[in-house]
Design a protein around this motif. Structure first.
Motif, short mmCIF file in Angstrom:
data_model
loop_
_atom_site.label_atom_id
_atom_site.label_comp_id
_atom_site.label_asym_id
_atom_site.label_seq_id
_atom_site.Cartn_x
_atom_site.Cartn_y
_atom_site.Cartn_z
N PHE A 32 -45.68 6.21 18.06
CA PHE A 32 -44.29 6.59 18.24
C PHE A 32 -43.65 6.91 16.90
CE2 PHE A 32 -45.37 3.73 21.73
CZ PHE A 32 -45.02 4.51 22.82
N SER A 33 -42.71 7.85 16.90
CA SER A 33 -41.97 8.18 15.68
C SER A 33 -41.16 6.99 15.21
CB SER A 33 -41.03 9.37 15.91
OG SER A 33 -41.75 10.53 16.13
N GLU A 34 -40.41 6.42 16.13
CA GLU A 34 -39.59 5.25 15.85
C GLU A 34 -39.60 4.33 17.06
OE1 GLU A 34 -35.60 6.32 14.75
OE2 GLU A 34 -36.28 7.79 13.28
N ILE A 35 -39.41 3.04 16.82
CA ILE A 35 -39.30 2.06 17.89
C ILE A 35 -37.96 1.35 17.73
CG2 ILE A 35 -40.27 -0.03 18.93
CD1 ILE A 35 -43.02 0.89 17.85
N HIS A 36 -37.15 1.40 18.78
CA HIS A 36 -35.83 0.77 18.76
C HIS A 36 -35.79 -0.29 19.85
CE1 HIS A 36 -34.16 3.93 16.16
NE2 HIS A 36 -34.90 4.76 16.89
N LYS A 37 -35.16 -1.42 19.54
CA LYS A 37 -35.03 -2.50 20.52
C LYS A 37 -33.56 -2.80 20.73
CE LYS A 37 -39.41 -4.32 19.03
NZ LYS A 37 -40.05 -5.26 18.14
N PHE A 38 -33.19 -2.90 22.00
CA PHE A 38 -31.81 -3.16 22.37
C PHE A 38 -31.76 -4.32 23.36
CE2 PHE A 38 -32.23 1.30 21.33
CZ PHE A 38 -31.21 1.47 20.40
N PHE A 39 -30.71 -5.14 23.22
CA PHE A 39 -30.53 -6.29 24.11
C PHE A 39 -29.52 -6.00 25.21
CE2 PHE A 39 -32.43 -8.13 20.38
CZ PHE A 39 -33.34 -9.01 20.93
N SER A 40 -29.00 -4.76 25.25
CA SER A 40 -28.08 -4.38 26.32
C SER A 40 -28.19 -2.88 26.58
CB SER A 40 -26.63 -4.72 25.95
OG SER A 40 -26.15 -3.85 24.93
N GLY A 41 -27.91 -2.52 27.82
CA GLY A 41 -27.92 -1.12 28.19
C GLY A 41 -26.83 -0.35 27.47
N SER A 42 -25.68 -0.98 27.27
CA SER A 42 -24.56 -0.28 26.63
C SER A 42 -24.87 0.05 25.17
CB SER A 42 -23.27 -1.09 26.74
OG SER A 42 -23.42 -2.36 26.16
N SER A 43 -25.53 -0.85 24.45
CA SER A 43 -25.88 -0.55 23.04
C SER A 43 -26.94 0.55 22.98
CB SER A 43 -26.33 -1.80 22.29
OG SER A 43 -27.49 -2.36 22.87
N ALA A 44 -27.86 0.57 23.92
CA ALA A 44 -28.87 1.63 23.95
C ALA A 44 -28.23 2.97 24.29
CB ALA A 44 -29.96 1.29 24.97
N LEU A 45 -27.29 2.96 25.23
CA LEU A 45 -26.61 4.20 25.61
C LEU A 45 -25.80 4.75 24.42
CD1 LEU A 45 -26.13 6.15 27.96
CD2 LEU A 45 -24.14 4.76 28.56
N THR A 46 -25.13 3.87 23.71
CA THR A 46 -24.39 4.29 22.52
C THR A 46 -25.33 4.92 21.51
OG1 THR A 46 -22.70 2.59 22.85
CG2 THR A 46 -22.93 3.48 20.62
N HIS A 47 -26.46 4.28 21.27
CA HIS A 47 -27.45 4.83 20.35
C HIS A 47 -27.90 6.22 20.78
CE1 HIS A 47 -31.00 5.11 17.76
NE2 HIS A 47 -31.66 5.47 18.85
N LEU A 48 -28.21 6.37 22.05
CA LEU A 48 -28.67 7.67 22.55
C LEU A 48 -27.61 8.75 22.39
CD1 LEU A 48 -30.56 6.48 25.74
CD2 LEU A 48 -31.58 7.62 23.76
N LYS A 49 -26.35 8.41 22.69
CA LYS A 49 -25.28 9.40 22.56
C LYS A 49 -25.04 9.78 21.10
CE LYS A 49 -22.23 7.09 24.94
NZ LYS A 49 -21.01 6.68 25.65
N GLU A 50 -25.18 8.81 20.21
CA GLU A 50 -24.95 9.07 18.79
C GLU A 50 -26.11 9.78 18.12
OE1 GLU A 50 -24.01 5.25 17.14
OE2 GLU A 50 -21.95 5.28 17.93
N ASN A 51 -27.27 9.77 18.76
CA ASN A 51 -28.47 10.37 18.18
C ASN A 51 -29.03 11.44 19.11
OD1 ASN A 51 -29.13 8.62 15.67
ND2 ASN A 51 -28.58 7.17 17.28
N GLN A 52 -28.15 12.31 19.56
CA GLN A 52 -28.58 13.39 20.45
C GLN A 52 -29.40 14.40 19.64
OE1 GLN A 52 -25.67 15.21 22.98
NE2 GLN A 52 -24.45 13.35 23.05
N ASN A 53 -30.61 14.56 20.04
CA ASN A 53 -31.49 15.56 19.42
C ASN A 53 -32.57 15.90 20.44
OD1 ASN A 53 -33.47 13.46 19.25
ND2 ASN A 53 -32.54 12.77 17.34
N SER A 54 -33.46 16.74 20.05
CA SER A 54 -34.47 17.21 20.99
C SER A 54 -35.73 16.34 20.99
CB SER A 54 -34.83 18.66 20.70
OG SER A 54 -35.36 18.75 19.39
N GLU A 55 -35.70 15.23 20.25
CA GLU A 55 -36.88 14.35 20.24
C GLU A 55 -37.05 13.69 21.60
OE1 GLU A 55 -36.14 11.57 17.11
OE2 GLU A 55 -36.60 13.03 15.54
#
Length: 132
Positions: A32-55
């Motif tokens: 994997f390029s990067e591995i991210h761990k989240f303890f909540s769906g909301s923090s993961a969703l925020t990460h995804l929205k802030e890191n919108q790219n084609s990866e």
């Protein structure tokens, strides 16, 4: 093919520890390029929205979490087409309830349903299908 990012979303610290051990065993850092761990769906969703790219993003998602459940995460993610189209989700849950499985199947980005405890072979199979 470029390597996807891996997101592990689960509220359980012990689960994160066990997944980390499995990922180390299968040399996930090479897969994997990067591995991210989240303890909540909301923090993961925020990460995804802030890191919108084609990866490509491969997501291991727990269903039963406080705050934002896995289903609520999927419903919220569906609203962000630019993010959603780059994601593949595997549900990883202790629920063996058929209605949960059927509901998960309603989401087009859910590709699999894995029951805890997660085994090394399940991660190896997932990598074989999604990364190589």
């Amino acid at each position: 093919m470029t390597k996807p990012n891996l997101l592990v979303i689960d509220d359980d610290k012990i689960y994160h520890f066990l997944v980390s051990r499995i990922l180390d065993d299968v040399k996930a850092g090479e897969q994997f390029s990067e591995i991210h761990k989240f303890f909540s769906g909301s923090s993961a969703l925020t990460h995804l929205k802030e890191n919108q790219n084609s990866e490509r993003k491969l997501i291991l998602l727990d269903l039963n979490m406080p705050g934002m459940s896995g289903f609520e995460f999927l419903e919220a993610l569906d609203k962000y087409e630019d993010v959603h189209k780059h994601c593949t989700v595997y549900i990883v849950t202790s629920s063996v309830n058929e209605s949960d499985r059927a509901r998960a199947d309603e989401f087009s980005i859910v590709k699999g349903y894995l029951v805890k405890p997660l085994k090394k072979s399940a991660i190896e199979n997932l990598i074989a299908q999604e990364v190589r």
